[in-house]
Motif scaffolding. Structure first.
Motif, mmCIF file in Angstrom:
data_model
loop_
_atom_site.group_PDB
_atom_site.id
_atom_site.type_symbol
_atom_site.label_atom_id
_atom_site.label_comp_id
_atom_site.label_asym_id
_atom_site.label_seq_id
_atom_site.Cartn_x
_atom_site.Cartn_y
_atom_site.Cartn_z
ATOM 1 N N ARG A 65 3.910 -6.660 -2.264
ATOM 2 C CA ARG A 65 2.872 -5.680 -1.722
ATOM 3 C C ARG A 65 3.505 -4.674 -0.686
ATOM 4 O O ARG A 65 4.569 -5.177 -0.180
ATOM 5 C CB ARG A 65 1.712 -6.343 -1.215
ATOM 6 C CG ARG A 65 0.999 -7.198 -1.991
ATOM 7 C CD ARG A 65 0.338 -8.260 -1.309
ATOM 8 N NE ARG A 65 -0.135 -9.243 -2.595
ATOM 9 C CZ ARG A 65 -1.415 -9.354 -3.145
ATOM 10 N NH1 ARG A 65 -2.352 -8.439 -2.768
ATOM 11 N NH2 ARG A 65 -1.841 -10.165 -4.367
ATOM 12 N N ASN A 66 2.985 -3.679 -0.327
ATOM 13 C CA ASN A 66 3.156 -2.872 0.711
ATOM 14 C C ASN A 66 4.977 -2.407 0.707
ATOM 15 O O ASN A 66 5.339 -2.649 1.590
ATOM 16 C CB ASN A 66 2.964 -3.607 1.976
ATOM 17 C CG ASN A 66 1.543 -3.866 2.114
ATOM 18 O OD1 ASN A 66 0.555 -3.037 1.738
ATOM 19 N ND2 ASN A 66 1.128 -4.980 2.550
ATOM 20 N N SER A 254 -5.906 -7.377 1.251
ATOM 21 C CA SER A 254 -5.120 -6.155 2.024
ATOM 22 C C SER A 254 -5.794 -5.825 3.447
ATOM 23 O O SER A 254 -7.200 -6.146 3.546
ATOM 24 C CB SER A 254 -5.176 -4.923 0.869
ATOM 25 O OG SER A 254 -6.653 -4.700 0.577
ATOM 26 N N SER A 296 -4.754 -2.479 -2.262
ATOM 27 C CA SER A 296 -3.933 -1.419 -1.044
ATOM 28 C C SER A 296 -4.973 -0.635 -0.481
ATOM 29 O O SER A 296 -6.284 -0.293 -1.169
ATOM 30 C CB SER A 296 -3.040 -0.609 -1.964
ATOM 31 O OG SER A 296 -2.364 0.372 -1.281
ATOM 32 N N VAL A 339 0.180 -0.740 -4.678
ATOM 33 C CA VAL A 339 0.319 -0.128 -3.320
ATOM 34 C C VAL A 339 0.164 1.239 -3.611
ATOM 35 O O VAL A 339 0.811 1.822 -4.564
ATOM 36 C CB VAL A 339 1.880 -0.569 -2.700
ATOM 37 C CG1 VAL A 339 2.800 -0.209 -3.624
ATOM 38 C CG2 VAL A 339 1.911 0.115 -1.245
#
Length: 656
Positions: A65-66, A254, A296, A339
């Motif tokens: 993620r991210n 998130s 996200s 994301v």
């Protein structure tokens, strides 16, 4: 610890060199012209060329993620395998940070937008690939600090720079059982200085963030928790988020911050929650913002909010979490938005769960910027006449790639796990081998399926057309090689027979230049020879010592004796390929390394150049028809790497 390998032994009278793998002797016949002078431990030539990584196809979104950001240079930065890619989409240029030795799992950009921190997992070799964080300069690609090399146990799963103080601190979460969280004064010395460490959670941690307004506030979230940390006087104090009478989600998936310091969280129930600055209770809740998990949350400069969820939707909200009416529905083939980040102007850049990067806006449709495979990758076949190659894997999809445009020409879902592939000599037909023993005959341009055939019910490991185009050899995991006569412009296949004799699965095979003979390797390190037209094993292998082979993909032959490192166990090297026009041999191994040798590599401890980038077993290497480029595929890292091949001016023996 591997056993020390026995040195290869040479019997001059018989012209046989005996090498050992796992203590097993393998006899190889030395060609007549060098029989008198050959010495297995003699000097070897340096490879006549070197590689430079030109392009990486793929992105890791399925489980990270991210990890996509737009930089002021206009590049988007993301990672796949052990490479961080800085990709300028407009200029169609990539740069690569190659400091890591194994899978990169997370990425953070410093508030100055120049420095980047990336964290990796523990690798195969505990000395060479320990888990750590690297802080580096995105302009020069120079490594500035290497942090946590003996502090992190398993893998760096989350990273974030502090924001309120201009980025002097770095927080990291280790994927070890206690999910330890450490806070670093990252710029102090080459290895940084650890200020604090604490057990974060017994459960998985999915994200960590510093507050943009309170220097001492850190938020973590994940399975069964959202935690509010205060970092003060050398201590970390933790308060759990209190949901009161609201439904408690299984995962808080998130987090982000508003410009005023409130926390926004998204969870596995599809709800958005606002937590007031400094507190640990819910201030506002939006139920059912998405159907299912919210992956996200992007807070834009004007305070507007954009969310992306497992439902495939990207939704815009105003600063009070009221919907604006702007929604993007991603086509299913790209996966869900993992994301969502701001691109140039009003552009959004989206990384997806099916390893795609997309660009677009709420008014202009999302288009793919980068696509990749999503499961283990095994099949690679360069086109015999164009600057193209085909890859396929366990995600059931074939991609034809153009190395000049660096794009996908076409893709096709075969509906089965794919193990191998081969172009016909004209390039008009491609054969696809599956894991179920089925192989398919397909038009390489229109993707029309002409026929399908079944040989056993084990994976088709290798497919090879003879140099004269009249035969196809099909090597199976059922220990057999099936030989077919080819007719009607490679559209018709008639079985000639079956080569039986291997006592383990067939791994590699090569045709002789005159299309009369085959050589093959198997899972128990045999090297066997066959009369292809009769499908008979040639037992008198001394007769084969002077046969010229059209390709050199068998890893166990006299010409490849020198590719095996001391103490190799036979499974270390997965793939090798000789260049078409130069005396160059490339190999891919179980440790993510590509090595270049001079061909033939017939001396032990042959000199080589070594290249990193893959983080998984390298499953295939292959040269384009004109040897201008080499392609490599990583198994579980799902990455495809395109390397420029250029004449080597020096003879140094190792390169990273």
């Amino acid at each position: 610890m591997k056993n020390r390998a026995k040195e290869a032994q040479y019997n001059v009278d018989e012209g046989i060199v005996k090498m050992y793998l796992r203590g097993r002797p393998i006899n190889m016949y030395v060609p007549s012209d060098i029989r008198e002078t050959y010495n297995p431990s003699g000097p070897s030539n340096s490879p006549p060329a070197k590689l430079k990584l030109e392009w990486v196809y793929g992105y890791r979104g399925r489980d990270c993620r991210n990890n996509v950001y737009q930089l002021p240079t206009g590049e988007i930065v993301y990672f796949v395998a052990a490479v961080v890619v800085l990709y300028n989409v407009e200029d169609q240029m990539q740069r690569h940070y190659l400091g890591h030795t194994d899978d990169i799992k997370c990425l953070a950009v410093h508030p100055n937008k120049l420095l980047i921190a990336t964290g990796q997992t523990a690798g195969h070799d505990r000395r060479d690939a320990r888990p750590h964080i690297r802080v580096w300069d995105s302009v020069s690609l120079n490594t500035l600090h290497v942090i946590g090399i003996s502090d992190i146990e398993r893998s760096v799963s989350c990273l974030a720079f502090s924001k309120a103080d201009g980025g002097s601190l770095l927080v990291a979460v280790d994927e070890a059982p206690d999910h330890n969280m450490s806070v670093w004064d990252w710029s102090r010395g080459e290895r940084g200085y650890k200020l604090l460490e604490t057990k974060c959670s017994a459960d998985q941690v999915l994200a960590v963030e510093f507050s943009p307004v309170d220097r001492s506030t850190i938020i973590t979230c994940g399975k069964n928790h959202i935690s509010f940390w205060n970092c003060d006087n050398g201590m970390l104090a933790k308060r759990m988020g209190i949901f009161e009478n609201r439904e408690r989600p299984k995962y808080v998936t998130s987090i982000s911050f508003t410009d005023t310091g409130n926390v926004i969280s998204g969870d596995s129930n599809g709800n958005l929650l606002i937590w007031q600055r400094g507190g640990n209770t819910v201030y506002k809740m939006v139920r059912g913002a998405h159907e299912g998990p919210i992956f996200s949350i992007l807070v834009q400069k004007d305070g507007g909010i954009i969310t992306g969820g497992k439902d495939g939707r990207i939704i815009e909200w105003d600063r009070d979490l009221e919907r604006t009416g702007n929604v993007i529905e991603l086509p299913e083939q790209y996966g869900s938005p993992r994301v969502v980040t701001s691109g140039r102007g009003s552009q959004l850049v989206v990384g997806t769960t099916r390893n795609c990067l997309l660009g677009g806006t709420f008014t202009f449709p999302m288009r793919p910027v980068m696509q990749g495979h999503t499961e283990e990758l095994w099949a690679l076949t360069p086109h015999p006449g164009h600057h193209q190659f085909l890859t396929a894997g366990y995600d059931r999809t074939c991609y034809l790639w153009d190395t000049m445009a660096r794009t996908i020409v076409w893709s096709k879902d075969i509906g089965e796990h794919i193990q191998s592939a081969a172009f016909s000599n004209s390039g008009e037909i491609v054969i696809i081998g599956t894991t179920s023993g089925k192989w398919l005959v397909m038009d390489a341009e229109t993707r029309e399926m002409y026929s399908q055939h079944q040989d056993g019910n084990e994976p088709i490991q290798v497919l090879k057309f003879s140099p004269n185009g009249q035969y196809l050899a099909v090597g199976s995991r059922d220990n057999n090689i099936y030989v077919y006569q080819v007719s009607e412009d490679c559209r018709k296949y008639t079985r000639v027979g079956r080569c039986q004799g291997h006592s383990s699965f067939v791994t590699h095979l090569d045709w002789s230049v005159d299309s009369q003979f085959l050589q093959s390797n198997s899972g128990d390190y045999e090297l066997l020879f066959w009369n292809a037209g009769l499908c008979r094993q040639i037992v008198q292998t001394s007769q084969m010592r002077d046969i010229e082979w059209a390709t050199s993909t068998c890893t166990l032959t006299f010409a490849t004796l020198g590719i095996w490192p001391e103490g190799a166990d036979g499974t270390d090297i997965n793939t090798c390929a000789k260049a078409n026009k130069t005396e160059l041999l490339a190999t891919g191994d179980d440790f993510g390394k590509i090595k270049l040798f001079a061909s033939p590599a017939c001396h032990q401890k042959a000199r080589c150049l070594e290249y990193g980038g893959h983080s998984s077993h390298v499953t295939s290497v292959g040269f384009l028809h004109d040897d201008s480029r080499m392609i490599s595929t990583g198994g579980r890292d799902t990455a495809i790497m395109q390397w420029i091949v250029s004449p080597s001016s020096n003879s140094s023996s190792s390169q990273r």
